[in-house]
Design a protein around this motif. Structure first.
Motif, PDB file in Angstrom:
ATOM      1  N   GLU A 174     -75.852 -29.543  52.243  1.00  0.00           N
ATOM      2  CA  GLU A 174     -76.785 -28.513  51.800  1.00  0.00           C
ATOM      3  C   GLU A 174     -76.057 -27.190  51.532  1.00  0.00           C
ATOM      4  OE1 GLU A 174     -80.882 -26.229  53.249  1.00  0.00           O
ATOM      5  OE2 GLU A 174     -79.690 -27.370  54.702  1.00  0.00           O
ATOM      6  N   VAL A 175     -75.124 -26.851  52.418  1.00  0.00           N
ATOM      7  CA  VAL A 175     -74.393 -25.591  52.292  1.00  0.00           C
ATOM      8  C   VAL A 175     -73.406 -25.644  51.131  1.00  0.00           C
ATOM      9  CG1 VAL A 175     -72.687 -24.108  53.424  1.00  0.00           C
ATOM     10  CG2 VAL A 175     -74.659 -24.953  54.719  1.00  0.00           C
ATOM     11  N   TYR A 176     -72.651 -26.734  51.028  1.00  0.00           N
ATOM     12  CA  TYR A 176     -71.539 -26.769  50.076  1.00  0.00           C
ATOM     13  C   TYR A 176     -71.875 -27.370  48.714  1.00  0.00           C
ATOM     14  CZ  TYR A 176     -68.304 -24.649  53.254  1.00  0.00           C
ATOM     15  OH  TYR A 176     -67.670 -23.724  54.056  1.00  0.00           O
ATOM     16  N   THR A 177     -73.155 -27.680  48.467  1.00  0.00           N
ATOM     17  CA  THR A 177     -73.573 -27.973  47.101  1.00  0.00           C
ATOM     18  C   THR A 177     -74.449 -26.857  46.546  1.00  0.00           C
ATOM     19  OG1 THR A 177     -75.422 -29.318  47.930  1.00  0.00           O
ATOM     20  CG2 THR A 177     -73.396 -30.475  47.309  1.00  0.00           C
ATOM     21  N   ASP A 178     -74.659 -25.831  47.337  1.00  0.00           N
ATOM     22  CA  ASP A 178     -75.339 -24.625  46.853  1.00  0.00           C
ATOM     23  C   ASP A 178     -74.314 -23.775  46.098  1.00  0.00           C
ATOM     24  OD1 ASP A 178     -77.469 -22.918  46.482  1.00  0.00           O
ATOM     25  OD2 ASP A 178     -77.241 -21.905  48.409  1.00  0.00           O
ATOM     26  N   GLU A 179     -74.778 -22.738  45.447  1.00  0.00           N
ATOM     27  CA  GLU A 179     -73.868 -21.859  44.727  1.00  0.00           C
ATOM     28  C   GLU A 179     -74.259 -20.414  44.933  1.00  0.00           C
ATOM     29  OE1 GLU A 179     -74.193 -23.086  40.650  1.00  0.00           O
ATOM     30  OE2 GLU A 179     -76.035 -21.951  40.307  1.00  0.00           O
ATOM     31  N   ASN A 191     -69.511 -22.126  42.569  1.00  0.00           N
ATOM     32  CA  ASN A 191     -69.875 -23.344  43.282  1.00  0.00           C
ATOM     33  C   ASN A 191     -69.167 -23.402  44.625  1.00  0.00           C
ATOM     34  OD1 ASN A 191     -71.513 -24.599  41.198  1.00  0.00           O
ATOM     35  ND2 ASN A 191     -69.606 -24.819  40.047  1.00  0.00           N
ATOM     36  N   ALA A 192     -69.920 -23.775  45.653  1.00  0.00           N
ATOM     37  CA  ALA A 192     -69.345 -23.820  47.002  1.00  0.00           C
ATOM     38  C   ALA A 192     -68.524 -25.076  47.249  1.00  0.00           C
ATOM     39  CB  ALA A 192     -70.462 -23.717  48.044  1.00  0.00           C
ATOM     40  N   TYR A 193     -68.761 -26.159  46.471  1.00  0.00           N
ATOM     41  CA  TYR A 193     -68.117 -27.432  46.803  1.00  0.00           C
ATOM     42  C   TYR A 193     -66.596 -27.391  46.692  1.00  0.00           C
ATOM     43  CZ  TYR A 193     -68.617 -28.111  41.686  1.00  0.00           C
ATOM     44  OH  TYR A 193     -68.610 -27.954  40.318  1.00  0.00           O
ATOM     45  N   LEU A 194     -66.046 -26.458  45.912  1.00  0.00           N
ATOM     46  CA  LEU A 194     -64.595 -26.398  45.757  1.00  0.00           C
ATOM     47  C   LEU A 194     -63.889 -26.226  47.105  1.00  0.00           C
ATOM     48  CD1 LEU A 194     -62.096 -26.326  43.955  1.00  0.00           C
ATOM     49  CD2 LEU A 194     -62.487 -23.876  43.629  1.00  0.00           C
ATOM     50  N   SER A 195     -64.491 -25.470  48.014  1.00  0.00           N
ATOM     51  CA  SER A 195     -63.859 -25.246  49.326  1.00  0.00           C
ATOM     52  C   SER A 195     -63.676 -26.543  50.089  1.00  0.00           C
ATOM     53  CB  SER A 195     -64.686 -24.268  50.164  1.00  0.00           C
ATOM     54  OG  SER A 195     -64.669 -22.985  49.596  1.00  0.00           O
ATOM     55  N   PHE A 257     -67.627 -20.886  52.959  1.00  0.00           N
ATOM     56  CA  PHE A 257     -66.460 -20.252  52.368  1.00  0.00           C
ATOM     57  C   PHE A 257     -66.459 -20.663  50.897  1.00  0.00           C
ATOM     58  CE2 PHE A 257     -65.028 -20.399  56.802  1.00  0.00           C
ATOM     59  CZ  PHE A 257     -64.531 -19.115  56.946  1.00  0.00           C
ATOM     60  N   VAL A 258     -66.600 -19.695  49.998  1.00  0.00           N
ATOM     61  CA  VAL A 258     -66.698 -19.988  48.573  1.00  0.00           C
ATOM     62  C   VAL A 258     -65.476 -19.410  47.862  1.00  0.00           C
ATOM     63  CG1 VAL A 258     -68.102 -19.806  46.495  1.00  0.00           C
ATOM     64  CG2 VAL A 258     -69.214 -19.906  48.741  1.00  0.00           C
ATOM     65  N   VAL A 259     -64.686 -20.288  47.268  1.00  0.00           N
ATOM     66  CA  VAL A 259     -63.465 -19.873  46.576  1.00  0.00           C
ATOM     67  C   VAL A 259     -63.805 -19.445  45.155  1.00  0.00           C
ATOM     68  CG1 VAL A 259     -61.214 -20.626  45.737  1.00  0.00           C
ATOM     69  CG2 VAL A 259     -62.073 -21.469  47.921  1.00  0.00           C
ATOM     70  N   ASP A 260     -63.316 -18.291  44.753  1.00  0.00           N
ATOM     71  CA  ASP A 260     -63.401 -17.867  43.354  1.00  0.00           C
ATOM     72  C   ASP A 260     -62.109 -18.335  42.685  1.00  0.00           C
ATOM     73  OD1 ASP A 260     -63.395 -16.538  40.878  1.00  0.00           O
ATOM     74  OD2 ASP A 260     -64.585 -14.878  41.679  1.00  0.00           O
ATOM     75  N   GLY A 261     -62.147 -19.547  42.138  1.00  0.00           N
ATOM     76  CA  GLY A 261     -60.942 -20.170  41.604  1.00  0.00           C
ATOM     77  C   GLY A 261     -60.274 -19.356  40.504  1.00  0.00           C
ATOM     78  N   PHE A 262     -61.070 -18.727  39.661  1.00  0.00           N
ATOM     79  CA  PHE A 262     -60.512 -17.929  38.570  1.00  0.00           C
ATOM     80  C   PHE A 262     -59.736 -16.732  39.117  1.00  0.00           C
ATOM     81  CE2 PHE A 262     -60.916 -14.366  35.571  1.00  0.00           C
ATOM     82  CZ  PHE A 262     -60.247 -14.905  34.477  1.00  0.00           C
ATOM     83  N   ARG A 321     -51.217 -33.490  50.022  1.00  0.00           N
ATOM     84  CA  ARG A 321     -51.517 -34.554  50.980  1.00  0.00           C
ATOM     85  C   ARG A 321     -52.250 -34.090  52.236  1.00  0.00           C
ATOM     86  NH1 ARG A 321     -47.383 -34.232  54.788  1.00  0.00           N
ATOM     87  NH2 ARG A 321     -45.559 -33.052  54.080  1.00  0.00           N
ATOM     88  N   ILE A 322     -52.232 -32.788  52.554  1.00  0.00           N
ATOM     89  CA  ILE A 322     -52.977 -32.338  53.744  1.00  0.00           C
ATOM     90  C   ILE A 322     -54.025 -31.278  53.413  1.00  0.00           C
ATOM     91  CG2 ILE A 322     -50.966 -32.819  55.196  1.00  0.00           C
ATOM     92  CD1 ILE A 322     -50.758 -29.803  55.703  1.00  0.00           C
ATOM     93  N   GLY A 323     -54.046 -30.798  52.159  1.00  0.00           N
ATOM     94  CA  GLY A 323     -55.005 -29.767  51.774  1.00  0.00           C
ATOM     95  C   GLY A 323     -54.480 -28.371  52.045  1.00  0.00           C
ATOM     96  N   ASN A 324     -55.243 -27.395  51.610  1.00  0.00           N
ATOM     97  CA  ASN A 324     -54.941 -25.985  51.834  1.00  0.00           C
ATOM     98  C   ASN A 324     -55.290 -25.652  53.287  1.00  0.00           C
ATOM     99  OD1 ASN A 324     -55.220 -23.169  52.075  1.00  0.00           O
ATOM    100  ND2 ASN A 324     -55.961 -22.905  49.987  1.00  0.00           N
ATOM    101  N   THR A 325     -54.288 -25.335  54.081  1.00  0.00           N
ATOM    102  CA  THR A 325     -54.526 -25.016  55.495  1.00  0.00           C
ATOM    103  C   THR A 325     -54.461 -23.515  55.756  1.00  0.00           C
ATOM    104  OG1 THR A 325     -52.207 -25.597  55.905  1.00  0.00           O
ATOM    105  CG2 THR A 325     -53.871 -27.246  56.467  1.00  0.00           C
ATOM    106  N   SER A 326     -54.776 -22.741  54.724  1.00  0.00           N
ATOM    107  CA  SER A 326     -54.974 -21.296  54.841  1.00  0.00           C
ATOM    108  C   SER A 326     -53.773 -20.636  55.531  1.00  0.00           C
ATOM    109  CB  SER A 326     -56.288 -21.029  55.581  1.00  0.00           C
ATOM    110  OG  SER A 326     -56.632 -19.661  55.564  1.00  0.00           O
ATOM    111  N   ALA A 327     -54.021 -19.817  56.543  1.00  0.00           N
ATOM    112  CA  ALA A 327     -52.950 -19.059  57.192  1.00  0.00           C
ATOM    113  C   ALA A 327     -51.917 -19.954  57.867  1.00  0.00           C
ATOM    114  CB  ALA A 327     -53.550 -18.098  58.225  1.00  0.00           C
ATOM    115  N   ALA A 328     -52.302 -21.191  58.189  1.00  0.00           N
ATOM    116  CA  ALA A 328     -51.394 -22.086  58.903  1.00  0.00           C
ATOM    117  C   ALA A 328     -50.350 -22.726  57.992  1.00  0.00           C
ATOM    118  CB  ALA A 328     -52.190 -23.195  59.595  1.00  0.00           C
ATOM    119  N   GLY A 329     -50.605 -22.761  56.677  1.00  0.00           N
ATOM    120  CA  GLY A 329     -49.812 -23.582  55.777  1.00  0.00           C
ATOM    121  C   GLY A 329     -48.322 -23.326  55.813  1.00  0.00           C
ATOM    122  N   MET A 330     -47.909 -22.049  55.810  1.00  0.00           N
ATOM    123  CA  MET A 330     -46.485 -21.728  55.771  1.00  0.00           C
ATOM    124  C   MET A 330     -45.768 -22.162  57.040  1.00  0.00           C
ATOM    125  SD  MET A 330     -47.820 -18.235  54.397  1.00  0.00           S
ATOM    126  CE  MET A 330     -49.355 -18.904  55.018  1.00  0.00           C
TER     127      MET A 330
END
Length: 369
Positions: A174-179, A191-195, A257-262, A321-330
């Motif tokens: 419900e949350v991540y198919t809303d916009e 669109n929220a689903y990108l997150s 969490f909604v990513v503005d991809g552009f 292979r593991i996705g975007n892990t935000s602050a942890a990634g580096m």
């Protein structure tokens, strides 16, 4: 010989549960599995929690009264990564003067919960600071720059920085198919689903120590951070004006969490280049063994690497292979390289950490291991 701030240990935890594009697309409809890989270059991501494919909702682990469901929380992931970093560096937890946890997905949002829980679990000294820094993708080098300046001031000798992303409990159809509807300055809905397609779970940690060294010895050679103002990732839920039980003030996507991809694609190369220019000279650039960048998605990062003229084999990558892990990634990337022997602490190899993200912090470090 003067004191230098050195990286003496690094660690990471990434969950074993692999979530394919096919499965996430069934749970959160929006793009097909093929389109997810085509658009963002991610084939799968790692989740700590499972989810129900039919309802599109996260499945919390059972209440854990006997230690059977560990790790199960953000704090658990942070603990595992920090213990590994301390072990790798030969550092006792009681030697830490401060602990900073960089996350936007804590187990509890107030009163430095996750940092205080780690402080207790590891038995840090009573006078060792424990703080949660509410930050996202650009938060790690931003906080590392802050910590380096504090350590150079002489107050701290040994500091741990832990970063995490805990996406799986957020999964909710419900949350991540809303916009988010259009607003002034943003004519199109987001669109929220990108997150849910982009982000994964994981934690990374690094232990820093101020110790005597010379110009050619290990240490953070240069460091930089800055601020800009743009909502690359929006989370509107929470706060006194947007509490979920305020009638008429929220919609499902306000809790996402909604990513503005552009905006991400447009701003990433600008600020990442600014980071590299701040910490690298042309001569030093030729000596860098590995680059540990924030990875918004594989397409955006690969485009920047080409544009910046960096050798692709020198740029660490695991987002596919593991996705975007935000602050942890580096920090996860650094730990993986240490585990696999691509770089070695005490080797004198040069590496770069750099990131930009959220609303907006950015920063970079040039480190001699």
């Amino acid at each position: 010989m003067t004191d230098r701030v050195c990286v003496v240990g690094a660690g990471a935890f990434v969950p074993a549960r692999t979530i394919s594009n096919e499965r996430i697309a069934r749970a959160i409809p929006g793009w097909s599995a093929a389109r997810i890989e085509e658009k963002i270059g991610i084939r799968e991501r790692r989740f700590l929690w499972d989810f129900d494919d039919e309802t599109g909702r996260a499945i919390p682990p059972p209440d854990d009264v006997a230690g059977r469901f560990y790790p199960a929380t953000n704090t658990d992931m942070c603990e595992l990564s920090l213990r590994q970093a301390l072990s790798r560096g030969g550092v006792e937890a009681k030697e830490l003067d401060a602990l900073f946890v960089v996350t936007c997905t804590p187990d509890a949002p107030h009163f430095n919960h996750d940092a205080m829980a780690l402080h207790e679990r590891l038995g840090l000294r009573e006078d060792a600071f424990a703080l949660v820094v509410d930050d996202g993708c650009g938060g790690t080098p931003y906080v590392l720059d802050l910590v380096r300046k504090m350590m150079e001031g002489g107050r701290f000798r040994t500091v741990a920085v832990v970063a995490s992303a805990f996406t799986s409990p957020l999964l909710n159809r419900e949350v991540y198919t809303d916009e988010l509807p259009p607003t002034p300055g943003r004519p199109k809905a987001l669109n929220a689903y990108l997150s849910m397609y982009v982000f994964g779970d994981g934690a990374g940690a690094v232990v820093l120590r101020s110790q005597p060294g010379d110009e050619d010895g290990p240490g953070i050679l240069s460091s930089f951070s800055g601020n800009a103002y743009a909502e690359l990732v929006t989370r509107r839920g929470g706060g006194m004006l947007k509490l979920p039980y305020q009638p008429g003030r929220t919609r499902p996507s306000d809790m996402a969490f909604v990513v503005d991809g552009f905006k991400v694609a447009r701003s990433y190369p600008e600020y990442m280049q600014k980071c590299l220019d701040a910490v690298l000279t042309p001569a030093l650039r030729e000596q860098v063994k590995r680059y540990y960048f924030h990875q918004p998605n594989k397409r955006v990062m690969d485009s920047f690497v080409t544009r910046a003229g960096l050798p692709k084999e020198a740029v660490a990558c695991n987002v596919d292979r593991i996705g975007n892990t935000s602050a942890a990634g580096m920090l996860i990337l650094l730990s993986e390289d240490l585990e696999q022997g691509r770089v070695t602490l005490g080797s004198g190899e040069l590496v770069v950490v750099a990131a930009v993200g959220a609303n907006v912090h950015y920063g970079a470090q040039l480190v001699r291991l």
